[in-house]
Design an enzyme around this catalytic site. Structure first.
Site, PDB file in Angstrom:
ATOM      1  N   ASP A  41       0.854  -1.185   0.000  1.00 18.32           N
ATOM      2  CA  ASP A  41       0.000   0.000   0.000  1.00 18.32           C
ATOM      3  C   ASP A  41       0.891   1.236   0.000  1.00 18.32           C
ATOM      4  OD1 ASP A  41      -2.420   1.589   0.199  1.00 18.32           O
ATOM      5  OD2 ASP A  41      -3.337  -0.168   1.147  1.00 18.32           O
ATOM      6  N   VAL A  68       2.681   2.911  -6.896  1.00 21.56           N
ATOM      7  CA  VAL A  68       2.470   2.190  -8.149  1.00 21.56           C
ATOM      8  C   VAL A  68       2.695   3.065  -9.370  1.00 21.56           C
ATOM      9  CG1 VAL A  68       0.914   0.502  -7.109  1.00 21.56           C
ATOM     10  CG2 VAL A  68      -0.031   2.594  -8.138  1.00 21.56           C
ATOM     11  N   TYR A 159     -12.143   8.898 -14.158  1.00 24.64           N
ATOM     12  CA  TYR A 159     -12.165   7.595 -13.493  1.00 24.64           C
ATOM     13  C   TYR A 159     -12.633   6.505 -14.464  1.00 24.64           C
ATOM     14  CZ  TYR A 159     -13.229   4.085  -9.906  1.00 24.64           C
ATOM     15  OH  TYR A 159     -13.285   2.935  -9.149  1.00 24.64           O
ATOM     16  N   LYS A 163     -10.632   3.148 -15.847  1.00 24.96           N
ATOM     17  CA  LYS A 163     -11.138   1.798 -15.625  1.00 24.96           C
ATOM     18  C   LYS A 163     -11.519   1.092 -16.934  1.00 24.96           C
ATOM     19  CE  LYS A 163     -10.652   1.783 -11.142  1.00 24.96           C
ATOM     20  NZ  LYS A 163      -9.646   0.908 -10.508  1.00 24.96           N
TER      21      LYS A 163
END
Length: 263
Positions: A41, A68, A159, A163
């Protein structure tokens, strides 16, 4: 599949964004199925909290801090898993963020933040994980997309773009590694009562009607979007992750766990 075929005994799993919410639910489900699970995380505290949850189930675990967005951080994460546990069998690329903004008010910083974490992050993780899994000739990669990766939502263009991108990338990568014993699938949660939706800063709070409480908005959105009328849980996502980790011939798919939203 029989119950024994859902066993992940002896497998090593990695879950990014595994410290809370959907990621924690997935990590715990993998552990319950027998896997040892590494939690990564963006803060050490979140990672350690997730790892403690796995250890409480009697499985080996470790906590890693990762950004990430950064190739070196992602590479170091995967190398740390292999160094400590010897291999990497299952990778759940779940780290993600969300913000709200209509197309005319959305800032470039908002766009970049969501795309960099939700899409670039998944790309970097897949790349590093496949470098380990290909020599093994085995791997299960599960990328967290969203129902917003299948259906656009107002004020969520950035968003949804991230996705939708995860689903397309997942499908393409699955075809590249199909003969290497590696499956790559996308998990598409529907409405889950975690931080994205709940609270005054979540979608149910921000999409509340005048005079409506956040709780009332949450209940209303479940009825509007879900034929079952009931929100999904992190444990629901975990069940799908376990299935995908055990299914050798399911690959390139974007599987929704959404209470019928996408019917």
């Amino acid at each position: 599949m029989t119950q024994s075929q859902f066993s992940l005994e002896g497998k090593i799993a990695l879950v990014t964004g595994g410290g809370r919410g959907i990621g924690a639910g997935i990590a715990q489900s993998l552990a319950q199925a027998g896997a040892d699970v590494v939690i990564a995380d963006y803060t050490t505290e979140l990672a350690e909290g997730g790892a403690e949850g796995v250890a409480a189930l009697g499985r080996r675990s470790a906590a890693l801090q990762v950004d990430v967005r950064k190739p070196d951080s992602v590479t170091a994460m995967v190398e740390a898993v292999v160094k400590q546990f010897g291999r990497l069998d299952i990778a759940v690329n779940n780290a993600g963020v969300v913000s709200l903004g209509g197309i005319e008010e959305l800032t470039l910083d908002q766009w970049n933040d969501v795309i960099d974490i939700n899409l670039r992050g998944v790309f970097l993780c897949c790349q590093a994980q496949i470098n380990v899994m290909r020599p093994q000739q085995f791997g299960r990669i599960i990328n967290t997309s969203s129902i917003a990766g299948k259906v656009g939502f107002p004020q969520l263009s950035h968003y949804s773009a991230s996705k939708f991108g995860v689903i397309g990338m997942t499908n393409a990568i699955a075809k590249e590694v199909a003969k290497d014993g590696i499956t790559v699938n996308a998990l598409c949660p529907g409405i889950v009562g975690t931080g994205m939706w709940r609270g005054e800063t979540g979608l149910s709070g921000k999409w509340a009607l005048p005079g409506e409480t956040e709780e009332q908005s949450w209940e209303r959105h479940q009825q509007i979007f879900l034929p079952q009328g009931v929100a999904q849980t992190p444990e629901d996502m975990g069940q799908m992750a376990v299935y995908l980790a055990c299914a050798p011939h399911v690959t390139g798919q974007a599987l929704a766990v959404d209470g019928g939203f996408s019917l």
